[in-house]
Design an enzyme around this catalytic site. Sequence first.
Site, PDB file in Angstrom:
ATOM      1  CB  SER A 149      18.864  -7.989  10.442  1.00 42.56           C
ATOM      2  OG  SER A 149      18.903  -7.562  11.769  1.00 42.56           O
ATOM      3  CG  ASP A 316      25.547  -3.518  10.320  1.00 43.23           C
ATOM      4  OD1 ASP A 316      25.228  -3.088  11.444  1.00 43.23           O
ATOM      5  OD2 ASP A 316      25.023  -4.515   9.798  1.00 43.23           O
ATOM      6  CG  HIS A 349      21.594  -3.385  10.856  1.00 42.13           C
ATOM      7  ND1 HIS A 349      22.314  -4.525  10.559  1.00 42.13           N
ATOM      8  CD2 HIS A 349      20.342  -3.809  11.191  1.00 42.13           C
ATOM      9  CE1 HIS A 349      21.550  -5.591  10.718  1.00 42.13           C
ATOM     10  NE2 HIS A 349      20.344  -5.177  11.096  1.00 42.13           N
TER      11      HIS A 349
END
Length: 379
Positions: A149, A316, A349
């Site tokens: 991320s 995601d 995610h």
Amino acid sequence: MTLVAVSQLMSFEAPLPLRSGASVRDYALAYETYGTLNADKSNAVLICHALNASHHVAGVYEGQPNSEGWWDTMIGPGKPVDTRRFFVIGVNNLGSCFGSTGPMDVNPDTGKVYGADFPVVTVEDWVDAQARLLDGLGISTLAAVMGGSLGGMQALSWTLQYPDRVRHAVVVASAPNLTAENIAFNEVARRAIVTDPDFHGGHFYEHGVVPKRGLRIARMIGHITYLSDDVMNEKFGRQLQNASDVRYTTQDVEFQIESYLRYQGDKFSDYFDANTYLLITRALDYFDPALKHDGSLTRAFAQVQAKFLLVSFTTDWRFAPSRSRELVKALLDNRRDVSYAEIDAPHGHDAFLLEDARYLSVVRAYFERIAAETVLEAA
């Protein structure tokens, strides 16, 4: 074998120039290390954290059995990033609230707590600070830099800012920049915080309060984006909190998903700093390495020297696989060495933090390659 973690602090007197034009002096970075640095210091791996994580990446603190690091599934003896082979470094970013200098600390120029006056920091500023920490550890070159991320954005930035200091970059569930939708989510979360009556313009410390209501809402918004629709439906569906009957209420909890989000928000508001949340989400917004190259990722990555592993997850939607493929294309356009895995996982995610056998196997195989290269280079 249990990995025991020990938090450390490195202080810096020299000012750190920031992209905003401001600077920070007399600051400290919290960090942890795992494993042993080899004789030629060629086996170091830097782990970059995402929004609400810290330098406590792996292992447990002595006497605290439930204190596992946030990526403990990935890092440790015999794990994909094997600390019997690699010297792993976790660092808490400047402006965070887990030990490194941030808004809750005293500004040496004023003698008062920074609060909202802590300068805006960017991904590039964090990387510069991390480079200073590595200098302090005597490490000139990283075997790998890795992150998921926002941590993946830092890994990308390392290859751009210090191309000769990184041999491999492992970028998981990340993107070359945020979409307008992602910036919008961040802005709604920030507005929830700054409009909380207890925020006091970011100087709430002076009033002895915390803008918990805003933090709760910010976390609830963020948490929704980290999960996939499939996971939420499978885990909660439309199940009522009171299974026996509908209560016909507009303000109290009715569905289990509401109870879950409120729990996550309450927990978050007890440990995270509101000003830190504003700083980190804005750093996410600003990251865009192609901006100085007329939007061309290919030109942005023209000077990188590292080899890359990129990993994305099919469900995601916050950092969709298409964003990773943009990076793959830009790197291949520059004839870089790139491996790419798109994992069919249902977790959204958050998948990059979870124990998925296929995902962990991909990372393990890549780090075995890095280990083999490190041995050959040392021979």
